[in-house]
Design an enzyme around this catalytic site. Structure first.
Site, PDB file in Angstrom:
ATOM      1  N   HIS A  52      39.110  43.758  38.443  1.00 22.53           N
ATOM      2  CA  HIS A  52      40.257  43.923  37.541  1.00 22.53           C
ATOM      3  C   HIS A  52      41.429  43.082  38.031  1.00 22.53           C
ATOM      4  CE1 HIS A  52      39.174  47.939  35.417  1.00 22.53           C
ATOM      5  NE2 HIS A  52      38.074  47.272  35.730  1.00 22.53           N
ATOM      6  N   GLU A  54      44.603  43.796  38.390  1.00 22.50           N
ATOM      7  CA  GLU A  54      45.471  44.466  39.357  1.00 22.50           C
ATOM      8  C   GLU A  54      44.861  44.477  40.752  1.00 22.50           C
ATOM      9  OE1 GLU A  54      45.909  47.091  35.572  1.00 22.50           O
ATOM     10  OE2 GLU A  54      44.428  45.718  36.405  1.00 22.50           O
ATOM     11  N   CYS A  82      44.167  51.132  34.298  1.00 24.68           N
ATOM     12  CA  CYS A  82      43.100  52.125  34.161  1.00 24.68           C
ATOM     13  C   CYS A  82      43.180  53.096  35.356  1.00 24.68           C
ATOM     14  CB  CYS A  82      41.748  51.415  34.132  1.00 24.68           C
ATOM     15  SG  CYS A  82      41.239  50.768  35.751  1.00 24.68           S
ATOM     16  N   CYS A  85      42.717  51.277  38.807  1.00 29.47           N
ATOM     17  CA  CYS A  85      43.863  50.451  39.188  1.00 29.47           C
ATOM     18  C   CYS A  85      45.090  51.300  39.492  1.00 29.47           C
ATOM     19  CB  CYS A  85      44.146  49.421  38.103  1.00 29.47           C
ATOM     20  SG  CYS A  85      42.818  48.196  37.972  1.00 29.47           S
TER      21      CYS A  85
END
Length: 156
Positions: A52, A54, A82, A85
Site C-alpha cells: 500500500h 502508506e 484502510c 495502514c
C-alpha cells in the site's frame, strides 16, 4: 509548502500507480515543510497485500529518520487509510493524517472504522479530510469505471 501542495504531490504518486494499472492511491510524508518519503499502491505489481502507498512511504520515512517513530511528521494520502495502514500510522506515532477522499469500503479514519481515535490505544491521530477531495474521488471513479468497462469488454 501548503497542505494542498503536499496533496498534489500525493496525487502525482497516485498517478504513478494508475500508470502501471494499479488502483491510484498515493502518499507523501512531510517533516519540517519538506517531503521526506513517497509511496504509491503496488499490490498487483508486487503481488503483495502489504504494498500500500502508506506502508511504502512509512517504511522509507523510518529508514530516512533512522527510527520507527515518526512523531514529527504528517502523512498525506489520496484515499482514507484502510485498517492495516491506519494501524501502521498509529504504530509509527504519526501525529496527523490528511486524506483526500473517503473510502466507503475500508476506510479506517471514520468511514467504516475509526482506528485513528481508539482511546485504548497508546496513540491517537489528528485527521483532516477533503484536501483536493473531489480531485482524489474523481481519480478513483475514473479508474473503476475504466476497469469495469475493460471487464465487460473481456466478457464479450
Amino acid at each position: 509548502m501548503t497542505e494542498e501542495q503536499f496533496m498534489r504531490a500525493a496525487i502525482r504518486e497516485a498517478e504513478k500507480a494508475r500508470a502501471i494499472g494499479e488502483v491510484p492511491i498515493g502518499c507523501v510524508i512531510e517533516r519540517d515543510g519538506k517531503i521526506v518519503a513517497r509511496g504509491y499502491n503496488r499490490r498487483m505489481t508486487d503481488h503483495c497485500a502489504l504494498a500500500h502507498a502508506e506502508l511504502s512511504a512509512i517504511r522509507k520515512a523510518c529508514r530516512k529518520a533512522g527510527d520507527w517513530r515518526l512523531e514529527d511528521c504528517t502523512l498525506y494520502v489520496t484515499l482514507e487509510p484502510c485498517p492495516m495502514c491506519a494501524g501502521a500510522i498509529v504504530q509509527a506515532r504519526i501525529p496527523k493524517v490528511v486524506f483526500g477522499c473517503r473510502n466507503p469500503k475500508a476506510g479506517s479514519a471514520g468511514s467504516v472504522l475509526d482506528l485513528l481515535h481508539v482511546e485504548g490505544l497508546n496513540h491517537q491521530v489528528s485527521v483532516e479530510e477533503g484536501i483536493l477531495g473531489e480531485e482524489c474521488a474523481e481519480m478513483m471513479r475514473v479508474f473503476f469505471r475504466e476497469l469495469r468497462k475493460r471487464k465487460r469488454e473481456a466478457q464479450d
